[in-house]
Design an enzyme around this catalytic site. Sequence first.
Site, PDB file in Angstrom:
ATOM      1  N   THR A 170       0.716  -1.117  -0.080  1.00 27.75           N
ATOM      2  CA  THR A 170       0.019   0.011   0.049  1.00 27.75           C
ATOM      3  C   THR A 170       0.730   1.245   0.003  1.00 27.75           C
ATOM      4  O   THR A 170       1.872   1.208   0.677  1.00 27.75           O
ATOM      5  CB  THR A 170      -0.884  -0.086   1.268  1.00 27.75           C
ATOM      6  OG1 THR A 170      -1.745  -1.104   1.285  1.00 27.75           O
ATOM      7  CG2 THR A 170      -1.760   1.297   1.328  1.00 27.75           C
TER       8      THR A 170
ATOM      9  N   PHE B 227       1.584   5.212   0.756  1.00 26.38           N
ATOM     10  CA  PHE B 227       0.751   6.341   1.334  1.00 26.38           C
ATOM     11  C   PHE B 227       1.494   7.699   1.039  1.00 26.38           C
ATOM     12  O   PHE B 227       2.431   7.819   0.413  1.00 26.38           O
ATOM     13  CB  PHE B 227       0.995   6.210   2.863  1.00 26.38           C
ATOM     14  CG  PHE B 227       0.024   5.009   3.532  1.00 26.38           C
ATOM     15  CD1 PHE B 227      -1.011   5.074   4.121  1.00 26.38           C
ATOM     16  CD2 PHE B 227       0.804   3.823   3.408  1.00 26.38           C
ATOM     17  CE1 PHE B 227      -1.490   4.130   4.505  1.00 26.38           C
ATOM     18  CE2 PHE B 227       0.274   2.483   3.638  1.00 26.38           C
ATOM     19  CZ  PHE B 227      -1.134   2.764   4.340  1.00 26.38           C
TER      20      PHE B 227
END
Lengths: 271, 271
Positions: free
Chosen positions: A168, A170
């Site tokens: 993921t 960010f």
Amino acid sequence: MKVAYLGPVGSYSYEAAKRYFDKDQELVACDTIDDVFEAVEENEVEFGVVPVENSIEGSVSTTLDYLLKSQVYIEKEIILKVEHYLCAKEEKKQILTIASHPQAFSQCHDYLRKNFKQAKLIQVSSTSYAARLCAEGEVDGAICSPFAAEQNNLKILAGPINQDNNYTRFFVITKSPNFKKGDKNKTSIIFSTYDKPGSLYKILAIFNLYDLNLTKIESRPAKTNLGEYVFFVDIEGFVDEEDVSDALKVVQRKSTFFKLLGSYSVILPDE
Amino acid sequence: MKVAYLGPVGSYSYEAAKRYFDKDQELVACDTIDDVFEAVEENEVEFGVVPVENSIEGSVSTTLDYLLKSQVYIEKEIILKVEHYLCAKEEKKQILTIASHPQAFSQCHDYLRKNFKQAKLIQVSSTSYAARLCAEGEVDGAICSPFAAEQNNLKILAGPINQDNNYTRFFVITKSPNFKKGDKNKTSIIFSTYDKPGSLYKILAIFNLYDLNLTKIESRPAKTNLGEYVFFVDIEGFVDEEDVSDALKVVQRKSTFFKLLGSYSVILPDE
């Protein structure tokens, strides 16, 4: 100095914030991605941490929409490896109910089908909230990160139980464009083109001319007129490089809308 | 004939399925997008209905990943207008707790801040599940579609209360590539290129040569080697048109991976 992040405590955004900021910063949990952007825009905090791609906690599109309409810049990119674990309060208790985010269930589908075919799966809005529910005794087990398990005093029963190597991304966002160069740099822009065949192609010709590599391209409806699109593009390189800065100048001149989101370095996951 | 959809009853996927299939079809609710794809692949159902873009109920990326790895084709695209309403069992009861999906809260942020600043917001995994919780008396209000309100015998108190005109795209998927032409047609493909500057540009040059308009382009990690990307591209036109079929032949020859997802017509929302 305050840092807003997509909460609750123990979320992947919290973990990302912990990776970048040192202990002296005050971390402020927000309920939604909207709240993180607003806290930054209204100077309540200096930085915000939001998921931007392949998140299991919130919509990427919400982040992209806010990057388009907010006056914030990207300060840093943080990449976390997403690994799911089956966690519970005690080790021996029978697991009849398991809470997690729908996407975490999805990523652990094979394991659950093989080992917990009869268990009732309770879909909640985040894996860290699932961990909290489990700690409160509302469910027997939670699928969450080791980090969320630790925050909620849960024991890890099995894992990683997810199928793919998932990552993921960010972004750390801030109001002041204070771009800092690192080892591995990226530059992110948004632009719009005329709605006719070949207009995107003409813009990409510019990146090609300056030998720039695109690491991401995504189109999204501009929400102004139907059929108008904005393009989110990440390129390798920093704005102080001549090829990058020259290419961006031409792209800006040849597009109907242009926004520089930031030039930043990337924190990769520990391997 | 059976049709699987991302449930529960009253979800946007259910609504999309109702728009395309007539009453004789048996609709089967699935808990996850994975389950819909598996039901189609394993011949348990003939068709599946899944959200593909800007959904508030599930991850787009899950659908894209399955389109890449599954042996299914796109039969139809359905576009629904997403409008959120505040609903409750009775009209006069005080609203102290409101359930909805985090993205629905996000889209109704201004309305909630103005009218229900003190209410506790309960994040759940779908707007239709929020409606069910409200019907069961677990919360005072739910933010959901009029369709979900009707399915759960809830009264609409206010709405639409969301900020933007939001649309969600759904695909009807099936195992047999039986492409049917309509009024407004699209063709969807996936391809990979070599990981070097300009390789995407060279592929887009082909579409440019044949005067084809791209309505969507999105890159995603190929999950094979780091740095390898697959591109999801939608173009205007049907595969029986010479420009489309000729362009696809060249793209297939010049890419490292190529998959035709389907050629299909689009059902637009009633305006």
